[in-house]
Each structure stands twice: as C-alpha cells, then as structure tokens.
Design a protein around this motif. Sequence first.
Motif, short mmCIF file in Angstrom:
data_model
loop_
_atom_site.label_atom_id
_atom_site.label_comp_id
_atom_site.label_asym_id
_atom_site.label_seq_id
_atom_site.Cartn_x
_atom_site.Cartn_y
_atom_site.Cartn_z
N THR A 204 27.94 -8.07 6.07
CA THR A 204 28.38 -9.30 6.73
C THR A 204 29.86 -9.62 6.59
O THR A 204 30.34 -10.56 7.20
CB THR A 204 27.59 -10.50 6.18
OG1 THR A 204 28.00 -10.76 4.83
CG2 THR A 204 26.09 -10.23 6.19
N GLN A 205 30.58 -8.86 5.74
CA GLN A 205 32.00 -9.11 5.46
C GLN A 205 32.24 -10.46 4.78
O GLN A 205 33.34 -11.00 4.81
CB GLN A 205 32.85 -9.03 6.75
CG GLN A 205 33.03 -7.64 7.31
CD GLN A 205 31.78 -7.10 7.96
OE1 GLN A 205 31.28 -7.71 8.90
NE2 GLN A 205 31.30 -5.97 7.49
N ILE A 206 31.22 -11.01 4.17
CA ILE A 206 31.39 -12.25 3.41
C ILE A 206 32.16 -11.94 2.13
O ILE A 206 32.17 -10.79 1.65
CB ILE A 206 30.00 -12.87 3.09
CG1 ILE A 206 30.15 -14.32 2.67
CG2 ILE A 206 29.27 -12.05 2.02
CD1 ILE A 206 28.84 -15.05 2.51
N VAL A 239 21.14 -11.80 4.06
CA VAL A 239 22.08 -11.30 5.07
C VAL A 239 22.26 -12.35 6.16
O VAL A 239 23.38 -12.62 6.62
CB VAL A 239 21.59 -9.97 5.66
CG1 VAL A 239 22.39 -9.59 6.91
CG2 VAL A 239 21.71 -8.85 4.62
N ASP A 240 21.16 -12.96 6.59
CA ASP A 240 21.25 -14.00 7.61
C ASP A 240 22.11 -15.18 7.14
O ASP A 240 22.96 -15.68 7.87
CB ASP A 240 19.85 -14.51 7.99
CG ASP A 240 19.04 -13.47 8.75
OD1 ASP A 240 19.65 -12.53 9.28
OD2 ASP A 240 17.81 -13.62 8.83
N ALA A 241 21.88 -15.60 5.90
CA ALA A 241 22.66 -16.71 5.36
C ALA A 241 24.14 -16.34 5.27
O ALA A 241 25.02 -17.15 5.62
CB ALA A 241 22.13 -17.10 3.98
N ALA A 242 24.41 -15.13 4.82
CA ALA A 242 25.80 -14.68 4.68
C ALA A 242 26.51 -14.62 6.03
O ALA A 242 27.68 -14.98 6.15
CB ALA A 242 25.83 -13.32 4.00
N LYS A 243 25.79 -14.18 7.06
CA LYS A 243 26.39 -14.13 8.39
C LYS A 243 26.75 -15.54 8.87
O LYS A 243 27.83 -15.75 9.44
CB LYS A 243 25.42 -13.47 9.37
CG LYS A 243 25.28 -11.97 9.22
CD LYS A 243 24.27 -11.42 10.22
CE LYS A 243 24.15 -9.90 10.11
NZ LYS A 243 23.13 -9.37 11.05
#
Length: 281
Positions: A204-206, A239-243
């Motif tokens: 996600t590049q977070i 992953v969804d949260a990070a996006k």
Amino acid sequence: MMNDTLITSVLKPHILKTETQQTNTLIPFYKPIAKEVEVFEQAYKNKIPVLLKGPTGTGKTRFVEFMTHNLNQELITISCHEETSSTDLIGRYIIKGAETVWIDGPLTKAVKTGAIIYLDEIAEARPDVIVAIHSLTDHRKELYIDKLGETIKAHPNFMLVASFNPGYQKGFKELKPSTRQRFIALAFNYPNEKDETEILVNETQIDGVTAKKLVSIATKIRNLTELGLTETVSTRLLVDAAKLIHTGLGKRLAVRVAVVEPLTDDTEITEALADLCDLMI
C-alpha cells in the motif's frame, strides 16, 4: 506459518464466477515465509495437486497468483460456493440458434490448454465437484465428461490447486480424508508482526510507523479469543485500512470501516473494538 498476503463465464453467471489471469502483467507482491515457493515449484514439476489451507485473508489466493506469474502460466480461478456444481466446471450444452452446441467449462479449458486452475474454498462446492476432480488428482490425470462420453488427458502443464478454511463452519464444511490425501498441503496463517508490517508497506506504500500500529491492532484483536468472533482480523483487512489511510482517510475511521465493522454485527463488541483501536492508533 505463512503470510497474507476478467473474463466472466457465460455458463451460469448468477452462480459461477471465473477469472483468468495472463502472466505478462505486473508481478503480484508476495513475501515468502518458509519454503512454500520451493514446495509449489516441485509440485508443479511432479504434477501433484496442491491444497492451501488456512484462515480467510492469509494470502492463499495471492500466493497462487504469485506462483502462476513465476511459472509463466495462465491462471483460472473458480470461487466455489454451495451452488457450484460439476456441470459449472466441466461444461454444458446450450441452444445456439437452431442447434445445440457444447460449451467447455473452465475446468475443461484448463485441462485442454494446460492452465493452472485454482478452486478457491473447495469445501463449499457440491459433492459432485469433488467426484469430478478425483481422476485429475491421481495417476490418471484425466477428466471424464459424461455428457459427451469422452475422457480427456490433461495437458502436461495442467495443475490443480485448491484452498479451504479448516476453521470455518467446522464440522459442516470439511474435506473427506479420501480427498485431502490426493493433495500435498501447505498451511497458511497470519504472519509475524515484522513480516506483516513489511507486507502492508509494500502493498500500500503506507508509512512504516502507521503500518506497525495497524499490525499491533490486529495482533491485539486476534488474541481476544473471548469475544467469540467467527473470523478475526486478516492481513487483507489491514491492507484495506492501509490503502484508505494512504489516500487520505482518517486513521481511526479507516480502521473502523475496514477492520472493526467487517468482523461483527454486535453493537457492543463493535464499540468496544473501536475504542480499543482508537487508543492504539
């Protein structure tokens, strides 16, 4: 043990969804944890079916996509459920104009062309699906099409991969030992915190600090066994949260809608989890 991570069939669109993936696309990110890549490669060489077992969102599907890309093969994915039948997979006759024509199903196409077919959540499918694949999972490597009275030998590059969640509806959706022993098996689980943080950053590049906080939240909730959740926090939810966070949504709101709300409909548990997450992020 291991980490998380169209073409829509016209045979029966309200029941069966298949996806084909060409291998000349971007490489799917996957972080190997043990020897799963080596095991899969050797299984492919020896034409041995592979069974991926583990909780939802632990990277089973991503692993198959990654390996298919590495092997430069076509991938056909079948999302199985209680209405998925052998006819959906093998094929059927349809009326076309004034004649009746046979249409190959995704399994038959994979057998003929040498694709890798992935039966996601195979335990959800009807029993006749299991019967249909038996001859593809032993020394015969062939598919019998009873409606045509034909037996098709599998293409040398054909491979059968299946997955299931052993903990989901335990006692109701189980694979028989006679079926399980036709596969070699790879067990997937949630990765350790270091690996899961790396996955979030790469996927996600977070930023690393926020990724680490998300993983800490997941670890905390996974250990709250007294809540009696049917499923716990998967890497997919993280992953969804990070996006969402990476593209500008508030951290606490992102965690609530992507992590907390999908876990339960119980208002008290939802609020308790939301309060816990707010304190941690």
